[in-house]
Scaffold this motif. Structure first.
Motif, PDB file in Angstrom:
ATOM      1  N   ILE A   1      45.686  37.023  33.730  1.00 11.17           N
ATOM      2  CA  ILE A   1      45.010  36.475  34.912  1.00 11.17           C
ATOM      3  C   ILE A   1      45.971  36.274  36.087  1.00 11.17           C
ATOM      4  O   ILE A   1      45.525  36.043  37.220  1.00 11.17           O
ATOM      5  N   SER A   2      47.282  36.392  35.824  1.00  6.37           N
ATOM      6  CA  SER A   2      48.256  36.291  36.914  1.00  6.37           C
ATOM      7  C   SER A   2      48.689  37.673  37.419  1.00  6.37           C
ATOM      8  O   SER A   2      49.602  37.782  38.225  1.00  6.37           O
ATOM      9  N   ASP A   3      47.998  38.727  36.941  1.00  3.26           N
ATOM     10  CA  ASP A   3      48.369  40.098  37.292  1.00  3.26           C
ATOM     11  C   ASP A   3      47.101  40.891  37.624  1.00  3.26           C
ATOM     12  O   ASP A   3      46.350  41.282  36.731  1.00  3.26           O
ATOM     13  N   LYS A   4      46.867  41.132  38.894  1.00  2.62           N
ATOM     14  CA  LYS A   4      45.647  41.832  39.319  1.00  2.62           C
ATOM     15  C   LYS A   4      45.587  43.249  38.777  1.00  2.62           C
ATOM     16  O   LYS A   4      44.509  43.776  38.499  1.00  2.62           O
ATOM     17  N   GLU A   5      46.753  43.881  38.621  1.00  7.29           N
ATOM     18  CA  GLU A   5      46.777  45.262  38.154  1.00  7.29           C
ATOM     19  C   GLU A   5      46.224  45.363  36.731  1.00  7.29           C
ATOM     20  O   GLU A   5      45.485  46.301  36.412  1.00  7.29           O
ATOM     21  N   SER A   6      46.590  44.403  35.871  1.00  8.20           N
ATOM     22  CA  SER A   6      46.095  44.449  34.495  1.00  8.20           C
ATOM     23  C   SER A   6      44.581  44.267  34.456  1.00  8.20           C
ATOM     24  O   SER A   6      43.898  44.814  33.582  1.00  8.20           O
ATOM     25  N   PHE A   7      44.055  43.513  35.413  1.00 11.61           N
ATOM     26  CA  PHE A   7      42.597  43.336  35.482  1.00 11.61           C
ATOM     27  C   PHE A   7      41.917  44.603  36.000  1.00 11.61           C
ATOM     28  O   PHE A   7      40.895  45.042  35.459  1.00 11.61           O
TER      29      PHE A   7
END
Length: 444
Positions: A88-94
């Protein structure tokens, strides 16, 4: 007595490297938190087994944590559930979830259960909750935010997908009305919305035939010079229902390989469950079993991998040679071609495994003397040429099967050596193994 499960589910934790899949799985199964540096991302892979008692139903969870680059369509085709993990602290992983969702929709069954899992909820949020909720509602799948570091909602995430799986099994049953309560402190409770029945999920464990709910764990057994509590003293506790377990266990990864149809699956099933299945069912990609063994005063866990021998599964199985401690190269004594092909299998093992991996040639179907085409003397000569051992077994009758795995485990323990203190083995990738000790195992 061993009790077979009522249901067994294969669940894959899926997401980008750094999404926290390994930490999430380790927190749930082993109840410990591993920092990213403590395991071998991005090549870390693991399978953990968890058994649950779900209101009387015994459920085995086969929880897969694979490197993102190793995800193959054939792996996705045989899943019961997928936990889509993002940081949730990494937009790319989402944002990359769309790719993984597309892969699962393309290759998995329509019946596969899905859960959206946000990790690292203890960190500053870059993916706002409304965005995650919108995706969850659009896909019509549950969503849980977790923190492996604090333990928040970790159990709730896994109970959520188990609830989805059981609801599929019993669409009009009590699991359909069950709700998993999620809170910010990591406590998860499973509740039935009706007042008539209650669904209970309990961790199920059995040590030496005794079902137990609590285990006393003595840590830091390596610090013999500072020990103040002796193991014998700990065993004489006043609680009859508590089991003392000393963590002197080792973990060895063992791979069975060889041509299709030589009996690898039958051999593994005979050893792990003492059952023989006469009907030939090809292994799709990989299968996995765990066996606890006590030998030479040590209690070790054997992680036993059964590989599909067909050519189309080679891209999957090749990646699983990495980190192996022992390889059983299986051939059929009634099939000359399976024996001839051992040279190719040995070359493959040499290409992907450490030089010091233990290799044993295994001639299966020794009970079929009337159809034998590979005699033991020929096999012994070839084994001597390759510098490995050979043993004949029969998965059908069970002849020599126990001896084979006992001999293999003995060799693994001999390689480890008799070091003072209680040791725990952990598998590492090839480079780290060689760097740390030049062998196939690391002693922590």
């Amino acid at each position: 007595m061993y009790r077979f499960s009522d249901h067994s589910y294969k669940i894959l934790l899926l997401g980008e490297t750094g999404a926290g899949k390994t930490s999430l799985l380790t927190r749930y199964v082993d109840k410990v938190f591993l920092e990213q540096a403590e395991f071998n991302s991005p090549d870390h892979d693991d399978v953990k087994i968890k058994r649950l008692d779900c209101s009387g139903l015994l459920v085995d969870l086969e929880l897969w944590d694979l490197p993102a680059k190793s995800i193959d369509p054939k792996v996705l085709a045989h899943l019961n559930g997928v936990m889509f993990c993002y940081n949730i602290s990494d937009k790319e992983s989402f944002s990359r979830l769309s790719y993984w969702l597309e892969q699962v929709d393309k290759y998995s069954s329509d019946m596969v259960c899905k859960v959206l899992v946000g990790t690292h909820s203890d960190l500053a949020r870059s993916v706002d909750s409304d965005t995650a909720k919108e995706l969850s509602e659009r896909l019509n799948i549950p969503s849980v935010d977790t923190s492996a570091k604090t333990g928040s909602n970790v159990r709730a995430a896994f109970m959520t997908i188990v609830k989805e799986l059981l609801t599929h099994e019993y669409p009009w049953g009590k699991f359909n009305d069950m709700r998993v309560r999620v809170d910010g402190e990591g406590r998860s409770q499973e509740e039935d919305s009706s007042s008539e029945s209650c669904v209970q999920f309990k961790d199920w464990s059995e040590i030496d035939g005794k079902k137990c709910s609590e285990i006393i764990v003595g840590n830091k057994t390596d610090m013999d010079d500072a020990r103040v509590v002796e193991f014998d003293s700990a065993q004489h506790n006043e609680f009859d229902d508590i089991v003392i377990f000393s963590f002197s266990d080792g973990l060895f990864k063992v791979l069975l390989t060889g041509n299709a149809g030589v009996g690898k699956s039958s051999l593994l099933m005979r050893y792990a469950t003492d059952i023989y299945q006469d009907e030939y069912v090809p292994t799709i990609g990989l299968d996995f079993k765990v066996k606890l063994v006590t030998l030479k005063g040590k209690r070790v866990k054997l992680q036993l991998w059964d590989t599909g021998g067909q050519e189309q599964f080679r891209t999957i199985t090749n990646s699983y040679y990495r980190g192996c401690n022992a390889i059983l190269l299986v051939y059929d004594v009634t099939d000359q071609e399976s024996f001839i092909r051992l040279k190719d299998w040995i070359r493959e093992v040499d290409a992907y495994c450490n030089d010091d991996v233990i290799k044993i040639l295994v001639g299966n179907k020794s009970d079929r003397s009337d159809a034998r085409v590979v005699d033991l003397d020929t096999a012994k000569a070839f084994a001597a040429e390759q510098g490995v051992d050979v043993m004949e077994v029969s998965a059908k009758t069970g002849d020599n099967v126990e001896n084979l795995f006992t001999e293999m485990t003995s060799k693994l323990l001999d390689f480890l050596g008799d070091s003072p203190g209680h040791k725990t083995l952990r598998l590492h990738d090839r480079e780290q193994q060689r760097h740390r000790q030049g062998g196939c195992c690391s002693v922590l």
